[in-house]
Design a protein around this motif. Structure first.
Motif, PDB file in Angstrom:
ATOM      1  N   UNK A 225      -2.703  32.581  -1.709  1.00  0.00           N
ATOM      2  CA  UNK A 225      -3.291  33.749  -2.357  1.00  0.00           C
ATOM      3  C   UNK A 225      -4.452  34.314  -1.557  1.00  0.00           C
ATOM      4  N   UNK A 226      -5.353  33.435  -1.190  1.00  0.00           N
ATOM      5  CA  UNK A 226      -6.561  33.892  -0.510  1.00  0.00           C
ATOM      6  C   UNK A 226      -6.258  34.546   0.820  1.00  0.00           C
ATOM      7  N   UNK A 227      -5.390  33.916   1.585  1.00  0.00           N
ATOM      8  CA  UNK A 227      -5.038  34.470   2.893  1.00  0.00           C
ATOM      9  C   UNK A 227      -4.329  35.805   2.774  1.00  0.00           C
ATOM     10  N   UNK A 228      -3.412  35.873   1.843  1.00  0.00           N
ATOM     11  CA  UNK A 228      -2.645  37.107   1.670  1.00  0.00           C
ATOM     12  C   UNK A 228      -3.559  38.247   1.205  1.00  0.00           C
ATOM     13  N   UNK A 229      -4.408  37.919   0.258  1.00  0.00           N
ATOM     14  CA  UNK A 229      -5.351  38.910  -0.252  1.00  0.00           C
ATOM     15  C   UNK A 229      -6.269  39.390   0.869  1.00  0.00           C
ATOM     16  N   UNK A 230      -6.771  38.441   1.629  1.00  0.00           N
ATOM     17  CA  UNK A 230      -7.683  38.822   2.688  1.00  0.00           C
ATOM     18  C   UNK A 230      -6.976  39.669   3.732  1.00  0.00           C
TER      19      UNK A 230
ATOM     20  N   UNK B 152       0.457  42.543  -7.069  1.00  0.00           N
ATOM     21  CA  UNK B 152       1.485  41.502  -7.198  1.00  0.00           C
ATOM     22  C   UNK B 152       0.922  40.131  -6.840  1.00  0.00           C
ATOM     23  N   UNK B 153       0.119  40.102  -5.790  1.00  0.00           N
ATOM     24  CA  UNK B 153      -0.452  38.819  -5.361  1.00  0.00           C
ATOM     25  C   UNK B 153      -1.391  38.273  -6.423  1.00  0.00           C
ATOM     26  N   UNK B 154      -2.229  39.148  -6.958  1.00  0.00           N
ATOM     27  CA  UNK B 154      -3.160  38.713  -8.000  1.00  0.00           C
ATOM     28  C   UNK B 154      -2.385  38.262  -9.238  1.00  0.00           C
ATOM     29  N   UNK B 155      -1.369  39.025  -9.572  1.00  0.00           N
ATOM     30  CA  UNK B 155      -0.558  38.706 -10.747  1.00  0.00           C
ATOM     31  C   UNK B 155       0.069  37.321 -10.614  1.00  0.00           C
ATOM     32  N   UNK B 156       0.565  37.071  -9.434  1.00  0.00           N
ATOM     33  CA  UNK B 156       1.221  35.788  -9.191  1.00  0.00           C
ATOM     34  C   UNK B 156       0.228  34.641  -9.319  1.00  0.00           C
ATOM     35  N   UNK B 157      -0.964  34.881  -8.782  1.00  0.00           N
ATOM     36  CA  UNK B 157      -1.991  33.851  -8.855  1.00  0.00           C
ATOM     37  C   UNK B 157      -2.389  33.580 -10.302  1.00  0.00           C
TER      38      UNK B 157
ATOM     39  N   UNK C 113      -3.853  29.824 -10.823  1.00  0.00           N
ATOM     40  CA  UNK C 113      -4.911  29.806  -9.829  1.00  0.00           C
ATOM     41  C   UNK C 113      -6.034  30.763 -10.234  1.00  0.00           C
ATOM     42  N   UNK C 114      -5.638  31.882 -10.814  1.00  0.00           N
ATOM     43  CA  UNK C 114      -6.626  32.839 -11.318  1.00  0.00           C
ATOM     44  C   UNK C 114      -6.620  32.816 -12.839  1.00  0.00           C
ATOM     45  N   UNK C 115      -7.739  33.169 -13.400  1.00  0.00           N
ATOM     46  CA  UNK C 115      -7.831  33.233 -14.859  1.00  0.00           C
ATOM     47  C   UNK C 115      -7.005  34.409 -15.372  1.00  0.00           C
ATOM     48  N   UNK C 116      -6.608  34.292 -16.621  1.00  0.00           N
ATOM     49  CA  UNK C 116      -5.644  35.256 -17.160  1.00  0.00           C
ATOM     50  C   UNK C 116      -6.301  36.428 -17.869  1.00  0.00           C
ATOM     51  N   UNK C 117      -7.580  36.299 -18.169  1.00  0.00           N
ATOM     52  CA  UNK C 117      -8.209  37.328 -19.006  1.00  0.00           C
ATOM     53  C   UNK C 117      -8.917  38.390 -18.184  1.00  0.00           C
ATOM     54  N   UNK C 118      -8.337  38.711 -17.057  1.00  0.00           N
ATOM     55  CA  UNK C 118      -8.983  39.692 -16.187  1.00  0.00           C
ATOM     56  C   UNK C 118      -8.095  40.943 -16.047  1.00  0.00           C
TER      57      UNK C 118
END
Lengths: 264, 264
Positions: free
Chosen positions: A103-108, A156-161, A166-171
DNA sequence: CCCATTAATGAGTTTAACTCATTATAATGC
DNA sequence: GCATTATAATGAGTTAAACTCATTAATGGG
């Protein structure tokens, strides 16, 4: 309203008085490409408002009217130029993204890529943001579509995370995307006005860092200062909750998603 | 180069042929104010590019030349209009901010205020972002200065929170500011193009939430004055608990933790 | 080598920003 | 109340640049 008859002997409209110089004709495709090349240079150098069609024509040794044969208005020419540029930019986009995992690498990478484009071609980017994006016709532009595709990858990347826990859902995902790209752009304003420089690497890292910490499940380092009792308790509960959330979501994603969604 | 002698009897340059209608003169201040009022309306309705000086003059029952007596160029008029608007906007800014305490509240107020301005006067905001900000002369504008003051407040609040330990120290402050204002703007693009609506309240809350979680000290701020941090964590835990309860109700309650199982 | 197709021309028109010599109104002084 | 004066406003321009179109002629297929 105040048009005045200056001379009452109008010569027949297209009557030629001087012999024309030898004229070389190009294929439609070639001429269009040449015009767009030249136009790009002039638009970038002067900005849309101060760019003049006759200068573009002059560079090519042709006449203004020739340009209007291929582009009905100056603005249409701008749009064509920007669309072409954007298409090239995004040509190998998915290919490159495919080679990056995590996630981090793709996002970056996505953020860095965006910043790199701005850094490499600030004048073109200014045309997009200053002239195109504000216009009422922006949505009919392919730049609009391409841009959507572009930012959709981020979403899509954030959604997957989020799905993977990996990421919180309430964002609010949209806002995450807005802060990434809006932040990137805001960060580059001074540079775009020709003041100083910025580093795509450093900026991408900073953005991804903030986003990552903001979205990461509230994993906290142990801390033993005063008042840490409550903090530790909450931290422990957060961690438990996150684990349970993951379990619940993988069991019944529909229910989990619809209930945890707050704003759209 | 190809100017042609149309009539060889030039009337003396400013010779008057018709008697003028009765003309009423206003004080410089009054006329300037009137022109700016009218110009604002036309600029907002048509956008800078399509706005026409003669329309502004027409609305006031004056002649184009009168406007040029007070504003040397169309762009100068735009700048004056935007500066005036911005000055009014920021008039009671510090006063209002003074009445708000707590990092989160103050931060949210600043963001909300910005979004509210966009929401209330999208056309003016478009003039700022689309026309003014891109120009080479932006920095000589008082809008530039005012905007600096404006965003500086945000930076100050974040800085203070870092000093007090409420926010972590290893975060690039400038980028936080950029993500806040860039994100806010990016979020409102569609609205600014006249597509749909957005809620300043919801958006401000979303931005402040992401930023807050991203910057919060890993120790979750033991001495937070208003308890905002703890309240947020607790609120989140409560919502997760409610959700889990609902999930549990609709399932076999005795089933314990298992590996996640994919379903269609 | 003809000839149909169509690239390109060049001489416009129109519109809108901007200029300036002149006019005459409203304030000032007597 | 009248003359004087400072200056608001005029109106008739110029200039520049986007855009139009009837005509011309280069080119490629037959």
């Amino acid at each position: 309203m105040h048009k005045m008859a200056h001379v009452e002997s109008p010569p027949v409209k297209g009557a030629s008085l001087h012999p024309r110089r030898r004229v070389y004709r190009l294929s439609r495709e070639r001429r269009v490409a040449d015009i767009m090349d030249s136009a790009r240079g002039v638009f970038c150098a002067k900005g849309y408002g101060d760019a003049v069609i006759s200068e573009i024509a002059g560079q090519l040794g042709i006449v203004e009217g020739t340009i209007y044969r291929y582009f009905p208005t100056k603005r249409d020419l701008l749009i064509a130029v920007v669309e072409d540029w954007y298409r090239r930019i995004l040509a190998d986009y998915d290919e490159q993204l495919k080679g990056i995992s995590g996630t981090r690498n793709r996002l970056r990478f996505l953020i860095w890529r965006h910043l790199k484009v701005i850094h490499d071609d600030p004048a073109m980017f200014r045309l997009v943001t200053g002239e195109l994006r504000g216009g009422a016709d922006y949505r009919t532009t392919s730049v609009y579509d391409m841009n959507r595709q572009y930012t959709k990858r981020t979403l899509a990347i954030v959604e997957e995370a989020v799905k993977s826990g990996e990421f919180r859902a309430d964002v609010p995902l949209r806002m995450v995307r807005d802060m990434i790209y809006g932040g990137a752009e805001h960060h580059t304003w001074a540079f775009l006005r020709g003041e100083g420089d910025f580093s795509p690497d450093a900026a991408a890292e900073a953005i991804v860092g903030i986003i990552y910490r903001g979205l990461m499940g509230a994993d906290t380092a142990p801390n033993s200062e005063n008042g840490a009792v409550d903090a530790q308790a909450i931290s422990r509960l957060e961690s438990v909750a996150r684990r349970l959330e993951r379990v619940a979501e993988s069991r019944d994603p529909r229910r989990g998603r619809e209930k945890s969604r707050k704003q759209g």
